[in-house]
Design a protein around this motif. Structure first.
Motif, mmCIF file in Angstrom:
data_model
loop_
_atom_site.group_PDB
_atom_site.id
_atom_site.type_symbol
_atom_site.label_atom_id
_atom_site.label_comp_id
_atom_site.label_asym_id
_atom_site.label_seq_id
_atom_site.Cartn_x
_atom_site.Cartn_y
_atom_site.Cartn_z
ATOM 1 N N VAL A 114 28.860 76.993 22.573
ATOM 2 C CA VAL A 114 28.463 75.600 22.710
ATOM 3 C C VAL A 114 28.735 74.939 21.366
ATOM 4 O O VAL A 114 28.641 75.588 20.317
ATOM 5 C CB VAL A 114 26.979 75.461 23.128
ATOM 6 N N CYS A 115 29.101 73.668 21.404
ATOM 7 C CA CYS A 115 29.494 72.962 20.187
ATOM 8 C C CYS A 115 28.611 71.738 19.974
ATOM 9 O O CYS A 115 28.084 71.157 20.927
ATOM 10 C CB CYS A 115 30.946 72.501 20.282
ATOM 11 N N TRP A 120 34.983 71.974 20.670
ATOM 12 C CA TRP A 120 36.201 72.765 20.487
ATOM 13 C C TRP A 120 36.635 73.376 21.800
ATOM 14 O O TRP A 120 35.839 73.922 22.549
ATOM 15 C CB TRP A 120 35.957 73.893 19.488
ATOM 16 N N GLN A 121 37.937 73.224 22.065
ATOM 17 C CA GLN A 121 38.568 73.989 23.129
ATOM 18 C C GLN A 121 39.962 74.325 22.623
ATOM 19 O O GLN A 121 40.514 73.608 21.795
ATOM 20 C CB GLN A 121 38.627 73.212 24.449
ATOM 21 N N ARG A 127 35.500 64.660 21.369
ATOM 22 C CA ARG A 127 34.096 64.261 21.363
ATOM 23 C C ARG A 127 33.408 64.570 22.691
ATOM 24 O O ARG A 127 32.192 64.662 22.760
ATOM 25 C CB ARG A 127 33.975 62.752 21.080
ATOM 26 N N THR A 128 34.201 64.740 23.734
ATOM 27 C CA THR A 128 33.641 65.048 25.048
ATOM 28 C C THR A 128 34.108 66.424 25.505
ATOM 29 O O THR A 128 35.212 66.863 25.175
ATOM 30 C CB THR A 128 34.057 64.001 26.093
ATOM 31 N N ALA A 129 33.248 67.102 26.254
ATOM 32 C CA ALA A 129 33.539 68.456 26.716
ATOM 33 C C ALA A 129 34.314 68.392 28.027
ATOM 34 O O ALA A 129 33.783 68.654 29.111
ATOM 35 C CB ALA A 129 32.245 69.233 26.884
ATOM 36 N N ASP A 130 35.585 68.057 27.943
ATOM 37 C CA ASP A 130 36.372 67.815 29.140
ATOM 38 C C ASP A 130 36.629 69.085 29.947
ATOM 39 O O ASP A 130 36.938 69.013 31.137
ATOM 40 C CB ASP A 130 37.704 67.169 28.752
ATOM 41 N N ASP A 186 40.679 79.910 11.820
ATOM 42 C CA ASP A 186 40.042 78.621 12.111
ATOM 43 C C ASP A 186 40.937 77.543 11.515
ATOM 44 O O ASP A 186 40.799 77.178 10.346
ATOM 45 C CB ASP A 186 38.641 78.565 11.494
ATOM 46 N N LYS A 187 41.869 77.049 12.307
ATOM 47 C CA LYS A 187 42.884 76.156 11.749
ATOM 48 C C LYS A 187 43.055 74.853 12.535
ATOM 49 O O LYS A 187 44.013 74.112 12.288
ATOM 50 C CB LYS A 187 44.220 76.874 11.645
ATOM 51 N N GLU A 188 42.148 74.568 13.471
ATOM 52 C CA GLU A 188 42.238 73.275 14.163
ATOM 53 C C GLU A 188 41.738 72.138 13.278
ATOM 54 O O GLU A 188 41.986 70.974 13.565
ATOM 55 C CB GLU A 188 41.432 73.305 15.462
#
Length: 272
Positions: A114-115, A120-121, A127-130, A186-188
């Motif tokens: 959970v973020c 993050w995906q 900003r939204t958990a699409d 962790d590179k996003e």
């Protein structure tokens, strides 16, 4: 949509708190009563440990695993761990609930995530958990910023190490006894600011590698409940993973009956 699999329920049980304390309901709305907890409110025990807790803390400093990567065992007291577990339970219920992330090629991560702040995906932040329910993720509370700054000061033994450090997202991962996390970077993020990692619950084998390849050279260390791990500078984009969790090694006094909870704070460098 990815949903929690069996094994989450034990982690998700609320902890009793004093009647009348505010906290979110399943939709992230404020409520009161037994079991309520508000992850957005300042957690004073984390920011200002009581004298009794300070006496249990380990000596200052830690072990440098690689340049910029430092392991500080036992940084969080048991009381601080309980506060973090309670906050994470609130976030795990939503507004964008914890889930097993689906990977682009169809696989599903064994770790549940959970973020807060940003969602993050693979392999982006929104900003939204699409990929869950389309909800906007929970806000990133300022008390975590302060906690992250304290962590950098402790890890690097430099009073100025936390100056200007302003993480704006955290990935909260829950591992059951079978969960693993493969070697990855962790590179996003569009920032080279350090990653601050906190562990609660069962001990894990944490594999910390190099910046060029998923393979050796790497160092295996054990992260136990309350441990702090920071990686920045030359090690910021090192490959790392969790090949094994050791079930039954955690202390239920931490607020976690089983499994491992890992909280990683990051600076995304994103606007919006």
């Amino acid at each position: 949509m990815s949903t929690p699999l069996p094994g989450f329920e034990e982690f998700g049980e609320p902890e009793p708190v004093a009647p009348g304390r505010q906290g979110p309901d399943d939709a992230g709305n404020s409520r009161t009563g037994p079991g309520a907890v508000s992850p957005q409110e300042p957690l004073q025990g984390l920011l200002h440990p009581a004298a009794a807790d300070r006496s249990q803390a380990r000596p200052a400093g830690g072990r440098e695993i690689a340049p910029g990567a430092v392991h500080v065992p036992g940084w969080l007291t048991v009381a601080q761990q309980r506060e973090l577990v309670a906050a994470c339970r609130g976030w795990a219920r939503g507004p964008a609930p914890i889930r097993h992330t689906k990977l682009p090629r169809g696989g599903v991560m064994s770790v549940q995530t959970v973020c807060i702040g940003w969602h993050w995906q693979p392999y982006a932040y929104t900003r939204t958990a699409d990929d869950v329910n389309g909800a906007r993720v929970a806000a990133f509370p300022y008390w975590i910023v302060e906690l992250g700054r304290r962590a950098l000061v402790e890890a690097y033994q430099d009073a100025a190490a936390g100056d200007g450090y302003t993480p704006d997202t955290a990935l909260i991962n829950f591992y059951d006894g079978q969960a693993k996390l493969g070697m990855h970077q962790d590179k996003e993020e569009r920032s080279g600011a350090p990653v601050v990692s906190l562990s609660i619950g069962d001990t894990c084998v944490f594999r910390f590698g190099n910046t060029e390849t998923r393979t050796k050279p790497y160092t295996d260390i054990e992260l136990a409940s309350g441990d702090l791990f920071v990686f920045g500078g030359p090690s910021r984009f090192a490959y790392h993973g969790v090949p094994k969790v050791r079930p039954g090694t955690g202390d239920p006094a931490s607020g976690l009956a089983s499994g491992r909870l890992n909280i990683t704070m990051r600076v995304t460098g994103l606007d919006g």
